[in-house]
Scaffold this motif. Structure first.
Motif, PDB file in Angstrom:
ATOM      1  N   THR A  95     -10.218  12.164  -3.326  1.00  0.00           N
ATOM      2  CA  THR A  95      -8.916  12.303  -3.298  1.00  0.00           C
ATOM      3  C   THR A  95      -9.670  10.088  -3.915  1.00  0.00           C
ATOM      4  N   MET A  96      -8.474   9.976  -4.378  1.00  0.00           N
ATOM      5  CA  MET A  96      -8.736   7.575  -4.940  1.00  0.00           C
ATOM      6  C   MET A  96      -8.240   7.487  -4.380  1.00  0.00           C
ATOM      7  N   TYR A  97      -7.683   6.265  -4.512  1.00  0.00           N
ATOM      8  CA  TYR A  97      -6.790   5.558  -3.119  1.00  0.00           C
ATOM      9  C   TYR A  97      -6.758   4.208  -4.239  1.00  0.00           C
ATOM     10  N   LEU A  98      -5.306   3.554  -4.091  1.00  0.00           N
ATOM     11  CA  LEU A  98      -4.854   2.201  -4.259  1.00  0.00           C
ATOM     12  C   LEU A  98      -3.919   2.187  -3.553  1.00  0.00           C
ATOM     13  N   LYS A  99      -3.936   0.359  -3.057  1.00  0.00           N
ATOM     14  CA  LYS A  99      -3.128   0.287  -2.627  1.00  0.00           C
ATOM     15  C   LYS A  99      -2.922  -0.814  -2.507  1.00  0.00           C
ATOM     16  N   ILE A 100      -1.784  -1.951  -3.129  1.00  0.00           N
ATOM     17  CA  ILE A 100      -1.320  -3.622  -3.150  1.00  0.00           C
ATOM     18  C   ILE A 100      -1.201  -4.191  -2.222  1.00  0.00           C
ATOM     19  N   GLU A 101      -2.374  -4.677  -1.969  1.00  0.00           N
ATOM     20  CA  GLU A 101      -2.867  -6.037  -0.854  1.00  0.00           C
ATOM     21  C   GLU A 101      -1.309  -6.899  -0.791  1.00  0.00           C
ATOM     22  N   SER A 102      -1.488  -7.448  -1.772  1.00  0.00           N
ATOM     23  CA  SER A 102      -1.130  -8.126  -2.959  1.00  0.00           C
ATOM     24  C   SER A 102      -0.381  -8.134  -3.320  1.00  0.00           C
ATOM     25  N   GLU A 103       1.261  -8.361  -3.787  1.00  0.00           N
ATOM     26  CA  GLU A 103       2.141  -7.940  -5.121  1.00  0.00           C
ATOM     27  C   GLU A 103       2.270 -10.087  -5.503  1.00  0.00           C
ATOM     28  N   ASP A 104       1.674 -10.811  -4.280  1.00  0.00           N
ATOM     29  CA  ASP A 104       2.065 -12.357  -5.479  1.00  0.00           C
ATOM     30  C   ASP A 104       0.419 -12.653  -5.629  1.00  0.00           C
ATOM     31  N   ASP A 105      -0.768 -12.215  -5.049  1.00  0.00           N
ATOM     32  CA  ASP A 105      -2.051 -12.479  -5.483  1.00  0.00           C
ATOM     33  C   ASP A 105      -1.919 -11.353  -6.332  1.00  0.00           C
ATOM     34  N   LEU A 106      -1.697 -10.349  -6.672  1.00  0.00           N
ATOM     35  CA  LEU A 106      -1.690  -9.204  -7.872  1.00  0.00           C
ATOM     36  C   LEU A 106      -2.806  -8.524  -7.848  1.00  0.00           C
ATOM     37  N   THR A 107      -3.352  -7.772  -6.632  1.00  0.00           N
ATOM     38  CA  THR A 107      -4.534  -7.389  -5.058  1.00  0.00           C
ATOM     39  C   THR A 107      -3.906  -6.467  -4.808  1.00  0.00           C
ATOM     40  N   ALA A 108      -5.808  -5.464  -5.193  1.00  0.00           N
ATOM     41  CA  ALA A 108      -5.157  -4.367  -4.598  1.00  0.00           C
ATOM     42  C   ALA A 108      -6.347  -3.400  -3.792  1.00  0.00           C
TER      43      ALA A 108
END
Ligand SMILES: CC(C)(COP(=O)(O)OP(=O)(O)OC[C@H]1O[C@@H](n2cnc3c(N)ncnc32)[C@H](O)[C@@H]1OP(=O)(O)O)[C@@H](O)C(=O)NCCC(=O)NCCS
Length: 198
Positions: A95-108
């Protein structure tokens, strides 16, 4: 306009509903119940999960996780994640995984795992490249990072192959499987991705 609003420039994440991604040798698609036996075969393998944040999983737990992962298909706000199957020749080999860490900082955060028999073939790199393309291209993210145990040399090598920078090394910051363990952080910015892709 109040002074504190003067320099505020808005950056926005493009909300995304997961769709299957197909690359040269594999596809990334939402997990289904039919993937449970394949997933269980490697999620219960002590060697595969050695540096993962969980112990080998029972069939019951894998069944529960597949239900969770398959219902998480939207990326729009902090905490949203996708965990698609890496499918090779019809089998969910990882599996791969991608999680939005912060939408304000556009970081995942990005993550990966492959069954033992699927390792050493470039599948993780191919799948991660597709996820980074989604992150920087489609979602318009600014930064993607991976967190790992520095002893996990295969994961370190994958980060380096992808062109991620070694950003940090935390010493014994985590009580992990009965011992204090270090954490490595590898990161990549949108401009670095664009430069690497030529
Ligand atoms: C981390 C992990 C996903 C890396 O998988 P991987 O298969 O080593 O990574 P890649 O897809 O980059 O494959 C690279 C290897 O495939 C080889 N390869 C073979 N054919 C290839 C091809 N067509 N294209 C690219 N590489 C190829 C490369 O030479 C390289 O081999 P090497 O490791 O002997 O140098 C895997 O080790 C894993 O699942 N580990 C267990 C779970 C885990 O720890 N996850 C991470 C938690 S942080």
């Amino acid at each position: 306009m109040p002074l504190w609003e003067c320099n505020v420039t808005t950056v926005t994440l493009t909300p995304y509903e997961w769709q299957t991604i197909t690359t040269e040798r594999l596809s990334l698609r939402t997990l289904t119940e039919a993937d449970i036996p394949a997933l269980h075969s490697w999620m219960s393998d002590p060697e595969v999960v050695r540096y993962m944040l969980y112990e080998p999983r029972s069939l019951e737990v894998v069944t529960q996780k597949v239900a969770e992962y398959s219902s998480s298909t939207r990326l729009a706000a902090a905490g949203d994640y996708v965990q698609p199957a890496i499918v090779v020749d019809g089998r969910a080999v990882g599996t791969m995984y991608l999680k939005i860490e912060s939408e304000d900082d556009l970081t995942a955060e990005i993550g990966w795992a492959l069954a033992r028999e699927a390792q050493g073939k470039g599948y993780a790199r191919e799948a991660a490249t597709a996820i980074l393309e989604l992150a920087f291209g489609t979602l318009g993210l600014h930064r993607v990072f991976a967190e790992l145990d520095p002893r996990n040399l295969a994961s370190v090598a994958l980060c380096e192959r992808l062109g991620m920078r070694h950003e940090a090394h935390f010493v014994e910051n985590m009580w992990f499987k009965g011992e204090w363990a270090d954490t490595g952080i590898y990161g990549m910015l949108d401009r670095e991705w664009t430069a690497a892709r030529g």
